[in-house]
Design a protein around this motif. Structure first.
Motif, PDB file in Angstrom:
ATOM      1  N   MET A 130      -6.414   8.087 -15.893  1.00 34.83           N
ATOM      2  CA  MET A 130      -6.041   6.941 -16.734  1.00 34.83           C
ATOM      3  C   MET A 130      -6.520   5.638 -16.089  1.00 34.83           C
ATOM      4  SD  MET A 130      -2.175   5.734 -17.670  1.00 34.83           S
ATOM      5  CE  MET A 130      -1.824   4.246 -18.608  1.00 34.83           C
ATOM      6  N   THR A 131      -7.140   4.772 -16.863  1.00 34.78           N
ATOM      7  CA  THR A 131      -7.599   3.485 -16.353  1.00 34.78           C
ATOM      8  C   THR A 131      -6.475   2.472 -16.427  1.00 34.78           C
ATOM      9  OG1 THR A 131      -9.917   3.873 -16.923  1.00 34.78           O
ATOM     10  CG2 THR A 131      -9.221   1.581 -16.699  1.00 34.78           C
ATOM     11  N   ILE A 132      -6.219   1.803 -15.311  1.00 30.45           N
ATOM     12  CA  ILE A 132      -5.144   0.820 -15.216  1.00 30.45           C
ATOM     13  C   ILE A 132      -5.733  -0.514 -14.763  1.00 30.45           C
ATOM     14  CG2 ILE A 132      -3.008   0.200 -14.008  1.00 30.45           C
ATOM     15  CD1 ILE A 132      -2.348   3.150 -13.850  1.00 30.45           C
ATOM     16  N   VAL A 133      -5.254  -1.574 -15.396  1.00 28.65           N
ATOM     17  CA  VAL A 133      -5.652  -2.928 -15.031  1.00 28.65           C
ATOM     18  C   VAL A 133      -4.520  -3.547 -14.221  1.00 28.65           C
ATOM     19  CG1 VAL A 133      -6.330  -5.213 -15.851  1.00 28.65           C
ATOM     20  CG2 VAL A 133      -7.035  -3.160 -17.124  1.00 28.65           C
ATOM     21  N   LEU A 136      -4.946   3.695  -7.854  1.00 25.63           N
ATOM     22  CA  LEU A 136      -3.785   2.819  -7.811  1.00 25.63           C
ATOM     23  C   LEU A 136      -2.648   3.453  -7.013  1.00 25.63           C
ATOM     24  CD1 LEU A 136      -2.269   0.250  -8.697  1.00 25.63           C
ATOM     25  CD2 LEU A 136      -1.503   1.525 -10.710  1.00 25.63           C
ATOM     26  N   PHE A 137      -2.349   4.721  -7.317  1.00 22.31           N
ATOM     27  CA  PHE A 137      -1.207   5.395  -6.690  1.00 22.31           C
ATOM     28  C   PHE A 137      -1.592   6.230  -5.473  1.00 22.31           C
ATOM     29  CE2 PHE A 137       0.115   4.928 -11.198  1.00 22.31           C
ATOM     30  CZ  PHE A 137       1.239   4.150 -11.003  1.00 22.31           C
ATOM     31  N   GLY A 138      -2.871   6.466  -5.254  1.00 21.71           N
ATOM     32  CA  GLY A 138      -3.294   7.259  -4.112  1.00 21.71           C
ATOM     33  C   GLY A 138      -2.771   8.680  -4.182  1.00 21.71           C
ATOM     34  N   ALA A 168       0.820  -1.214   0.000  1.00 22.14           N
ATOM     35  CA  ALA A 168       0.000   0.000   0.000  1.00 22.14           C
ATOM     36  C   ALA A 168       0.853   1.263   0.000  1.00 22.14           C
ATOM     37  CB  ALA A 168      -0.932   0.007   1.202  1.00 22.14           C
ATOM     38  N   ASN A 169       2.080   1.153   0.454  1.00 22.89           N
ATOM     39  CA  ASN A 169       2.971   2.305   0.473  1.00 22.89           C
ATOM     40  C   ASN A 169       3.292   2.791  -0.936  1.00 22.89           C
ATOM     41  OD1 ASN A 169       4.404   3.987   2.413  1.00 22.89           O
ATOM     42  ND2 ASN A 169       6.286   3.227   1.483  1.00 22.89           N
ATOM     43  N   THR A 170       3.297   1.856  -1.905  1.00 24.70           N
ATOM     44  CA  THR A 170       3.576   2.193  -3.307  1.00 24.70           C
ATOM     45  C   THR A 170       2.310   2.152  -4.158  1.00 24.70           C
ATOM     46  OG1 THR A 170       5.778   1.211  -3.078  1.00 24.70           O
ATOM     47  CG2 THR A 170       4.991   1.610  -5.317  1.00 24.70           C
ATOM     48  N   PHE A 171       1.513   1.100  -3.977  1.00 24.11           N
ATOM     49  CA  PHE A 171       0.299   0.893  -4.787  1.00 24.11           C
ATOM     50  C   PHE A 171      -0.899   0.672  -3.859  1.00 24.11           C
ATOM     51  CE2 PHE A 171       3.662  -1.078  -7.564  1.00 24.11           C
ATOM     52  CZ  PHE A 171       3.670  -0.098  -8.556  1.00 24.11           C
ATOM     53  N   PRO A 172      -1.427   1.730  -3.264  1.00 25.85           N
ATOM     54  CA  PRO A 172      -2.554   1.540  -2.348  1.00 25.85           C
ATOM     55  C   PRO A 172      -3.758   0.879  -3.009  1.00 25.85           C
ATOM     56  CG  PRO A 172      -2.180   3.880  -2.807  1.00 25.85           C
ATOM     57  CD  PRO A 172      -1.002   3.138  -3.328  1.00 25.85           C
ATOM     58  N   GLY A 173      -3.984   1.141  -4.279  1.00 20.31           N
ATOM     59  CA  GLY A 173      -5.112   0.525  -4.972  1.00 20.31           C
ATOM     60  C   GLY A 173      -4.936  -0.972  -5.143  1.00 20.31           C
TER      61      GLY A 173
END
Length: 268
Positions: free
Chosen positions: A110-113, A96-98, A68-73
Motif C-alpha cells: 500500500m502506498t502511503i503519503v 513506513l512500518f519496517g 523510527a521505533n514506530t515509523f522507520p520510514g
C-alpha cells in the motif's frame, strides 16, 4: 492537495519551505507534526498531530530513534531536513512500518503519503569543552551517537550529592523557570547497571521546567546555572532520592546511590 492514485515501491521525498539551522540526523532530536494519507484515494489514515505530545497536547521534543521505533520510514524521510521545512514523503507501507508492517494489518505494498512539519531541530548530544576528570565522579564514555556509559570509582559512594560538568557547553546558563530539553541516563553506583535512559529507542527525551519540586529528584538545583550544551554528571545518595519525588519506583531507588548523566540540549 496531492495527485492520486499514487503508487511507489521505494521512498520518495520532497521538502518545501526555507529551512534554518542544523539538519536532522539519525541520532538527533526533533519537534515535529505529521499526518499519514492513503496514496490511492487521499483518505486520512493518521490525522495531523505531534509525533510526541506534551501534557497540553502540543508537540514535544523526541529523538529520531524513537520515531523510527514506530515509523522507520518517517524517520528516514525527515533526515537532513531543517527547522521550518515541510517534508512530503511517499512510500510503501513496508518502508513506513519496517519489520512491523506485517503485524499492522496493512497491505505492505500500500502506498502511503507522509507529511511532516519540522518545527525544531535540537543538538543530538552535549557539545563543548571537555573538562578534566574529578576525583569521586564516575568516568563517562560515549558511543558515536552520544549514548553514555559509566565506570564507577573504586571507592564508596558519596554521602552527599555531587556534581561535575564533564562537558562545558557554549550556551547561556540555564535559569530557574526555563523548560530544559535533555537526554538523561541513570546508573546504579554499586552495580554499574543502567536503571533508566532516554537514549533507549521508544523512550522520549525529557523536557523539564526548572523548579524546586521538579518531579526528577530535585535535579533542577544541579542543572540551573549550567550552560546549555553541557554534559553534567550528578551523584545522588539514597536520602536525596527518598526525599524528592521522581519518575522511578521505590524499588529502583531504595538504598541506592544513583549516577545521572545529563546532556542539556536546549533551554527555553
Amino acid at each position: 492537495t496531492l495527485p492520486h492514485p499514487l503508487s511507489v515501491t521505494a521512498l520518495e521525498t520532497t521538502r518545501d519551505g526555507v529551512g534554518t539551522g542544523d539538519p536532522v540526523t539519525p541520532s538527533g532530536v526533533v519537534r515535529a507534526n505529521f499526518e499519514l494519507l492513503d496514496g490511492a484515494g487521499g483518505e486520512v489514515l493518521v490525522p495531523y498531530s505531534p509525533t510526541v505530545a506534551d501534557e497540553s497536547g502540543a508537540s514535544a521534543p523526541t529523538s529520531v530513534a524513537t520515531i523510527a521505533n514506530t515509523f522507520p520510514g518517517l524517520a528516514e524521510a525527515i533526515e537532513c531536513s531543517q527547522t521550518g521545512e515541510r517534508v512530503v514523503a511517499v512510500m510503501p507501507a513496508s518502508i513506513l512500518f519496517g519489520e512491523a508492517a506485517a503485524s499492522t494489518g496493512v497491505d505492505p505494498a500500500m502506498t502511503i503519503v507522509a507529511i511532516a512539519d519540522v518545527l525544531d531541530v535540537y543538538p543530538s548530544s552535549a557539545g563543548g569543552r571537555i573538562a578534566a576528570p574529578e576525583d569521586g565522579i564516575p568516568a563517562v564514555v560515549t558511543a558515536p551517537n552520544g549514548t553514555p556509559g559509566v565506570t564507577m570509582p573504586a571507592q564508596d559512594p558519596p554521602a552527599a550529592p555531587k556534581r561535575h560538568v564533564r562537558i562545558d557547553g557554549y550556551g547561556s546558563p540555564v535559569a530557574e523557570g526555563q523548560a530544559v530539553t535533555m537526554q538523561l541516563s541513570a546508573f546504579d553506583w554499586t552495580t554499574g547497571e543502567q536503571v533508566a535512559s532516554t537514549w533507549t529507542p521508544g523512550n522520549n527525551v525529557l523536557q523539564l521546567t526548572m523548579a524546586p519540586t521538579d518531579g526528577l529528584f530535585g535535579l533542577s538545583q544541579e542543572i540551573v546555572g549550567t550552560p546549555v550544551g553541557s554534559q553534567l554528571v550528578v551523584v545522588l545518595p539514597p536520602e536525596r532520592l527518598a526525599s524528592q519525588p521522581g519518575p522511578l519506583n521505590a524499588t529502583a531507588t531504595q538504598g541506592r546511590t544513583l549516577v545521572f548523566v545529563i546532556d542539556i540540549l536546549a533551554a527555553e
